[in-house]
Design an enzyme around this catalytic site. Sequence first.
Site, PDB file in Angstrom:
ATOM      1  N   SER A  53       0.845  -1.197   0.000  1.00  0.00           N
ATOM      2  CA  SER A  53       0.000   0.000   0.000  1.00  0.00           C
ATOM      3  C   SER A  53       0.881   1.249   0.000  1.00  0.00           C
ATOM      4  O   SER A  53       0.385   2.359  -0.211  1.00  0.00           O
ATOM      5  CB  SER A  53      -0.946   0.005   1.203  1.00  0.00           C
ATOM      6  OG  SER A  53      -0.237  -0.269   2.402  1.00  0.00           O
ATOM      7  N   LYS A 121       5.064 -11.257   3.090  1.00  0.00           N
ATOM      8  CA  LYS A 121       3.642 -11.557   2.837  1.00  0.00           C
ATOM      9  C   LYS A 121       3.418 -11.627   1.336  1.00  0.00           C
ATOM     10  O   LYS A 121       3.985 -10.809   0.600  1.00  0.00           O
ATOM     11  CB  LYS A 121       2.749 -10.478   3.472  1.00  0.00           C
ATOM     12  CG  LYS A 121       1.266 -10.671   3.163  1.00  0.00           C
ATOM     13  CD  LYS A 121       0.364  -9.852   4.065  1.00  0.00           C
ATOM     14  CE  LYS A 121       0.167  -8.419   3.658  1.00  0.00           C
ATOM     15  NZ  LYS A 121      -0.412  -8.218   2.317  1.00  0.00           N
ATOM     16  N   GLU A 123       0.207 -12.558  -1.776  1.00  0.00           N
ATOM     17  CA  GLU A 123      -1.238 -12.666  -2.004  1.00  0.00           C
ATOM     18  C   GLU A 123      -1.570 -13.887  -2.864  1.00  0.00           C
ATOM     19  O   GLU A 123      -0.903 -14.127  -3.874  1.00  0.00           O
ATOM     20  CB  GLU A 123      -1.747 -11.404  -2.724  1.00  0.00           C
ATOM     21  CG  GLU A 123      -1.559 -10.133  -1.911  1.00  0.00           C
ATOM     22  CD  GLU A 123      -2.074  -8.879  -2.626  1.00  0.00           C
ATOM     23  OE1 GLU A 123      -2.643  -8.990  -3.740  1.00  0.00           O
ATOM     24  OE2 GLU A 123      -1.892  -7.780  -2.060  1.00  0.00           O
ATOM     25  N   GLU A 190      -8.866 -10.111   3.741  1.00  0.00           N
ATOM     26  CA  GLU A 190      -9.265  -8.724   3.469  1.00  0.00           C
ATOM     27  C   GLU A 190     -10.662  -8.660   2.861  1.00  0.00           C
ATOM     28  O   GLU A 190     -10.970  -9.358   1.881  1.00  0.00           O
ATOM     29  CB  GLU A 190      -8.241  -8.070   2.516  1.00  0.00           C
ATOM     30  CG  GLU A 190      -8.577  -6.619   2.218  1.00  0.00           C
ATOM     31  CD  GLU A 190      -7.440  -5.818   1.596  1.00  0.00           C
ATOM     32  OE1 GLU A 190      -6.302  -6.344   1.505  1.00  0.00           O
ATOM     33  OE2 GLU A 190      -7.701  -4.671   1.194  1.00  0.00           O
TER      34      GLU A 190
HETATM   35  O1  KIV Z   1      -0.329  -3.463   1.646  1.00  0.00           O
HETATM   36  C1  KIV Z   1      -1.088  -3.418   2.625  1.00  0.00           C
HETATM   37  O2  KIV Z   1      -1.211  -2.398   3.320  1.00  0.00           O
HETATM   38  C2  KIV Z   1      -1.831  -4.618   2.959  1.00  0.00           C
HETATM   39  C3  KIV Z   1      -2.910  -4.498   3.996  1.00  0.00           C
HETATM   40  C4  KIV Z   1      -4.108  -3.894   3.388  1.00  0.00           C
HETATM   41  C5  KIV Z   1      -3.199  -5.798   4.648  1.00  0.00           C
HETATM   42  O3  KIV Z   1      -1.617  -5.647   2.390  1.00  0.00           O
END
Ligand code: KIV
Length: 273
Positions: A53, A121, A123, A190
């Site tokens: 983000s 992390k 997706e 999410e």
């Molecule tokens: O990139 C991010 O901020 C995220 C959150 C919305 C979990 O993946």
Amino acid sequence: MSTYTEDSRKVTTHRLIEMKQRGEKISMLTAYDYSMASLIDQAGMDVILVGDSASNVMAGNVTTLPITLDQMIYHGKSVMKAVKRALVVVDLPFGTYQGNSKEAVHSAIRVMKETHADCIKIEGGAEIAESVTRILSTGIPIMGHLGLTPQSINKFGTYTVRAKEEAEAQKLISDAHLLEELGCFAIVLEKIPAFLAKQVTEELKIPVIGIGAGPYADGQVLVMHDMLGINKEFSPRFLRRYADLGDEIIDAVKHYIQDVKDCDFPNEKESYF
Ligand code: KIV
């Protein structure tokens, strides 16, 4: 009922699992730079996410897709210099792990070596299983991310709630189990219905962190700029604003401009003679 105990020990993936077992909710927030990461860590956050983000809130892009691995590493490094206690998770950006598990390993290793973060992390579910397996085989812990996965926004075409239909809900449940079986230490869910998040949270042994996924998850994550009221363009139903820093910053900057114009700043005490 969650019992919050202030504990200055470094948060590890193992400790997050213990928190789930004893019913202590997990707090998670994004950060992208040294100064904010330091404040968030001092406040006692359990997990700091260097989220992609950053593409939106730091770089002003419409989606998370444009951010590069080098840019994520830059943000990860800055955050890691500040954080003493929280577990730090860095997002692998779009195009650095999907479809090519060798590249996925290379990207994950770069993040770990260059940022010194605790884990990454990514997706997706079954479609990225090979990348998950290969990254985990190198000893890098992975947090999964299912439901509304912003890197796939062009496929979804909209940011509305995911998995409302039975088929998508079933796929999400099976993907969540798959990520746990492969060895992910936690997953983010999410923007999905609260009762679907509840079911997944109850069925999995690993922690489930929600964003727009209701109150039953093992923890909650928000984007820092949204919850502090810095970014006011984004106000989905799930967002709670804990401060109005945007307005405070504008007021402070206006005050400074006025003081400069009025020759009120700097005064004698603020000058060297
Ligand atoms: O990139 C991010 O901020 C995220 C959150 C919305 C979990 O993946």
